[in-house]
Design a protein around this motif. Structure first.
Motif, mmCIF file in Angstrom:
data_model
loop_
_atom_site.group_PDB
_atom_site.id
_atom_site.type_symbol
_atom_site.label_atom_id
_atom_site.label_comp_id
_atom_site.label_asym_id
_atom_site.label_seq_id
_atom_site.Cartn_x
_atom_site.Cartn_y
_atom_site.Cartn_z
ATOM 1 N N ASP A 1 1.295 0.593 -4.403
ATOM 2 C CA ASP A 1 -0.622 0.128 -3.481
ATOM 3 C C ASP A 1 -0.351 2.279 -2.942
ATOM 4 O O ASP A 1 -1.339 2.124 -2.860
ATOM 5 C CB ASP A 1 -0.135 -0.323 -2.779
ATOM 6 N N TYR A 2 0.884 2.700 -2.611
ATOM 7 C CA TYR A 2 0.847 4.370 -2.568
ATOM 8 C C TYR A 2 0.345 5.010 -3.522
ATOM 9 O O TYR A 2 -0.706 5.868 -3.068
ATOM 10 C CB TYR A 2 2.526 4.648 -2.216
ATOM 11 N N ARG A 3 0.695 4.908 -4.408
ATOM 12 C CA ARG A 3 0.002 5.495 -5.700
ATOM 13 C C ARG A 3 -1.236 5.368 -6.188
ATOM 14 O O ARG A 3 -1.805 6.101 -6.337
ATOM 15 C CB ARG A 3 0.792 5.010 -7.406
ATOM 16 N N ASN B 1 5.857 -1.685 -1.669
ATOM 17 C CA ASN B 1 4.644 -1.107 -1.839
ATOM 18 C C ASN B 1 4.039 0.018 -2.992
ATOM 19 O O ASN B 1 2.828 0.489 -2.743
ATOM 20 C CB ASN B 1 3.578 -1.615 -0.824
ATOM 21 N N SER B 2 4.654 0.531 -3.352
ATOM 22 C CA SER B 2 4.593 1.573 -4.639
ATOM 23 C C SER B 2 3.628 1.725 -5.169
ATOM 24 O O SER B 2 2.786 2.671 -5.506
ATOM 25 C CB SER B 2 6.182 1.514 -5.369
ATOM 26 N N ASP C 1 -3.097 -3.207 3.045
ATOM 27 C CA ASP C 1 -2.570 -1.459 3.419
ATOM 28 C C ASP C 1 -3.281 -0.225 2.776
ATOM 29 O O ASP C 1 -3.179 0.498 3.013
ATOM 30 C CB ASP C 1 -1.521 -1.755 1.547
ATOM 31 N N TYR C 2 -4.619 -1.144 2.301
ATOM 32 C CA TYR C 2 -5.724 0.675 1.385
ATOM 33 C C TYR C 2 -6.940 1.493 2.864
ATOM 34 O O TYR C 2 -7.261 1.653 2.657
ATOM 35 C CB TYR C 2 -6.025 0.055 0.135
ATOM 36 N N ALA D 1 3.791 3.155 -10.938
ATOM 37 C CA ALA D 1 4.047 3.463 -9.576
ATOM 38 C C ALA D 1 6.000 3.382 -9.525
ATOM 39 O O ALA D 1 6.288 3.033 -9.028
ATOM 40 C CB ALA D 1 3.576 2.511 -8.687
ATOM 41 N N MET E 1 -3.659 4.916 -3.839
ATOM 42 C CA MET E 1 -4.235 5.402 -2.915
ATOM 43 C C MET E 1 -4.109 6.623 -2.784
ATOM 44 O O MET E 1 -4.989 7.782 -2.291
ATOM 45 C CB MET E 1 -3.677 5.349 -1.254
ATOM 46 N N PHE E 2 -2.755 7.660 -3.161
ATOM 47 C CA PHE E 2 -2.688 8.741 -3.365
ATOM 48 C C PHE E 2 -4.045 9.289 -4.447
ATOM 49 O O PHE E 2 -4.744 10.101 -4.583
ATOM 50 C CB PHE E 2 -1.243 9.359 -4.537
ATOM 51 N N ASP F 1 -4.994 -2.982 -8.154
ATOM 52 C CA ASP F 1 -3.793 -3.418 -8.310
ATOM 53 C C ASP F 1 -3.117 -4.208 -9.201
ATOM 54 O O ASP F 1 -3.149 -5.837 -8.046
ATOM 55 C CB ASP F 1 -3.291 -3.642 -6.355
#
Length: 167
Positions: A87-89, A84-85, A115-116, A78, A91-92, A25
């Protein structure tokens, strides 16, 4: 931070080494000087199969882009315009990786915020080893409990020296 692996460490099956994936990140820990040491640490853990760095917009990290590309990091934008985009990317991508035909055995996260937690639980359920690097004061107690290993990013050079000396 805890440093000892839990007794339920993952063993690779039918392979001579672990396969290792780094997920950084970059918005959370933006220091290009870490790139080479992260690669060395990953290689000490096994075959480095994936190196990804995440940011919402790489434009604001223009000088970092060239350095990370030189170290063959995949720079992931992201593009979602939400908090937190990155972070989301990340995770995906981890979920996609674990569902692939040859998922990594070890996931190294360079982040530290909580977030993870959900994706780390999922990866552990799939038998994956989790290592986290975080900055002092930005490390999540939740992630420390979930990870097999958790370190401060400032300890990376020492960990590499210890790893080299123990090889």
């Amino acid at each position: 931070m805890k440093k000892v692996m839990q007794a339920t460490s993952v063993q690779p099956t039918m392979k001579s080494k672990f396969s290792v994936s780094i997920h950084w990140d970059y918005e959370n820990i933006s220091d290009t000087n870490l790139a080479e040491n992260l690669i060395i640490f990953g290689q000490l853990r096994g075959d480095l199969v994936n190196k990804k760095a995440y940011a919402k917009r790489w434009k604001k990290f223009a000088s970092a882009k060239n350095i990370l590309k030189k170290h063959n990091f995949c720079l992931v934008d992201a593009l979602l315009d939400i908090k937190n985009s990155a972070d989301y990317r990340c995770m995906f991508d981890c979920i996609d990786a674990v569902k692939s035909d040859s998922p990594p055995d070890v996931f190294i996260f360079v982040a530290g915020d909580g977030d993870y937690a959900h994706v780390i639980r999922l990866l552990k359920c799939r038998g994956k080893q989790i290592i986290i690097f975080a900055r002092h004061l930005s490390d999540s107690k939740k992630l420390k409990k979930l990870a097999h290993e958790c370190y401060f990013i400032d300890d990376l050079p020492r960990l590499i020296m210890e790893g080299v000396n123990n090889s």
